[in-house]
Design an enzyme around this catalytic site. Structure first.
Site, PDB file in Angstrom:
ATOM      1  N   MET A  41       0.825  -1.210   0.000  1.00 44.60           N
ATOM      2  CA  MET A  41       0.000   0.000   0.000  1.00 44.60           C
ATOM      3  C   MET A  41       0.855   1.254   0.000  1.00 44.60           C
ATOM      4  SD  MET A  41      -3.171   0.058  -0.325  1.00 44.60           S
ATOM      5  CE  MET A  41      -4.666  -0.893  -0.205  1.00 44.60           C
ATOM      6  N   CYS A  42       1.998   1.226  -0.679  1.00 41.59           N
ATOM      7  CA  CYS A  42       2.888   2.373  -0.784  1.00 41.59           C
ATOM      8  C   CYS A  42       3.644   2.621   0.525  1.00 41.59           C
ATOM      9  CB  CYS A  42       2.146   3.647  -1.194  1.00 41.59           C
ATOM     10  SG  CYS A  42       1.188   3.497  -2.709  1.00 41.59           S
ATOM     11  N   ARG A  43       4.750   3.283   0.408  1.00 40.68           N
ATOM     12  CA  ARG A  43       5.575   3.734   1.526  1.00 40.68           C
ATOM     13  C   ARG A  43       6.124   5.110   1.153  1.00 40.68           C
ATOM     14  NH1 ARG A  43       4.785   0.526   5.911  1.00 40.68           N
ATOM     15  NH2 ARG A  43       2.763   1.140   5.058  1.00 40.68           N
TER      16      ARG A  43
END
Length: 370
Positions: free
Chosen positions: A1-3
């Site tokens: 979920m992205c960073r």
């Protein structure tokens, strides 16, 4: 979920957060500690500011995995900045194309998002209806994150009373924001107290999304209508910084009516996760927010020090050795990251439904969203 990783402080090389730490952005793109998605291979982006040259950030994006992009490594080792926003993507809404990579930029603002908006296809028309004409022009991709940015810009321009200049036609046709003939964007007025304005506007934007999702779930029978007051219900902090729920003094509210500490409205059945970071190059505001149960919130950490350095992957917080005039305007360095940058990185989790505010003059605060 992205960073994502954000840095504000004395100028450092981009590689200080991109590649040097033992758990750098490159490492997180391949081996994230996020339990749901450990691989963030759907593109990356960096925005950095050099105010001595221009208030408009430089941006480098690509749809290749961050760990395999040699241009990213070469750029990061020779480029210095005192304000850096770096993001790796695990796509949810939107295709894997350059225009969907974060950070999104408009004028002197940069924007990153880790999370998603549930039922986005059903809600985006309502979100579009709240966006101003000038903010609509910034949308180049198809993600919920960029639409959130446009909503934020709409609210910001309204808050500061900004009216965009009407474009003067010169006969030139621009096909994209990457057209070589397109003039550089102009920054917003510099006399705005963004340390005060940005948190207010970002909180308003979060409230609007939370309210849209809440009304959608009630309308479609996914969440029962409130049985009690919609007013705030005080919660207690748990060990992870999340607000705990408690019944109101009257005892009339059911669990679905309870508002977690820091939240704008009562919980939704689904979880809209809004870990956001926005900056104008001098002020940064980041949120850790979830509309559902607080345990579902994505991780977010903060750390402060005179300077941030890494030696063979180990983090050190110490005094800056940068004697350049520009570095003297920064009192302390601030790092806001989805994950700790090293095993020995001295950082603290941001409480759920709270906002982190910092600026280049040394101001720092963590406050409930509402």
């Amino acid at each position: 979920m992205c960073r994502f990783i954000f840095y504000l402080g004395a100028p450092i090389r981009l590689s200080t957060i991109i590649s040097e730490p033992s758990h750098s952005l490159l490492v997180q793109s391949l081996h994230s500690s996020c339990q749901s998605v450990s691989l963030n291979a759907d593109g990356f982006g960096i925005a950095w500011y050099v105010p001595d040259i221009t208030p408009i950030p430089g941006v480098f994006k690509d749809i290749t995995p961050a760990w395999s992009n040699i241009n990213l490594r070469q750029l990061a080792r020779v480029t210095k900045s005192g304000c850096i926003a770096a993001h790796i993507r695990a796509a949810s809404a939107g295709a894997i194309v350059n225009t969907n990579c974060h950070p999104f930029t408009f004028r002197n603002f940069s924007w990153m998002h880790n999370g998603c908006i549930p039922f986005y296809n059903h809600l985006k028309r309502d979100i579009y209806s709240m966006i101003s004409d000038s903010a609509f022009e910034l949308i180049k991709g198809t993600t919920d994150s960029e639409l959130l940015f446009a909503l934020f810009i709409s609210n910001y321009e309204k808050e500061i009373g900004y009216t965009a200049e009407k474009a003067k036609s010169n006969g030139t046709v621009y096909y994209s924001t990457h057209c070589a003939l397109e003039p550089e964007e102009k920054p917003y007025p510099s006399n705005i107290n963004n340390t005060e304005i940005i948190p207010k506007v970002l909180q308003q934007t979060i409230f609007q999304i939370h309210e849209l999702l809440l009304q959608y779930e009630i309308k479609n029978g996914l969440l029962p209508k409130s049985t009690g007051s919609e007013g705030n219900v005080n919660g207690s902090n748990g060990s992870n910084g999340a607000g705990g729920s408690s019944n109101s003094s009257s005892g009339s509210n059911s669990p679905i009516d309870l508002i977690m500490e820091g939240a704008s409205l009562r919980q939704t059945n689904s979880c809209c996760k809004l870990n956001l970071a926005v900056t104008d190059g001098f002020t940064v505001v980041a949120t850790r927010y979830v509309t559902g149960v607080p345990e579902a919130a994505h991780s977010l950490y903060w750390s402060r020090g005179s300077t941030i350095k890494f030696d063979d992957g180990h983090c050190q917080l110490g005094r800056s050795t940068d004697s350049s005039p520009h570095s003297k305007s920064y009192c302390e360095s601030l790092v806001i990251s989805s994950e700790p940058l090293a095993s020995d990185f001295q950082c603290e989790p941001v409480p759920v439904n709270h906002v982190v505010i910092g600026n280049s003059s040394g101001y720092f605060s963590i406050e409930p969203i509402n």
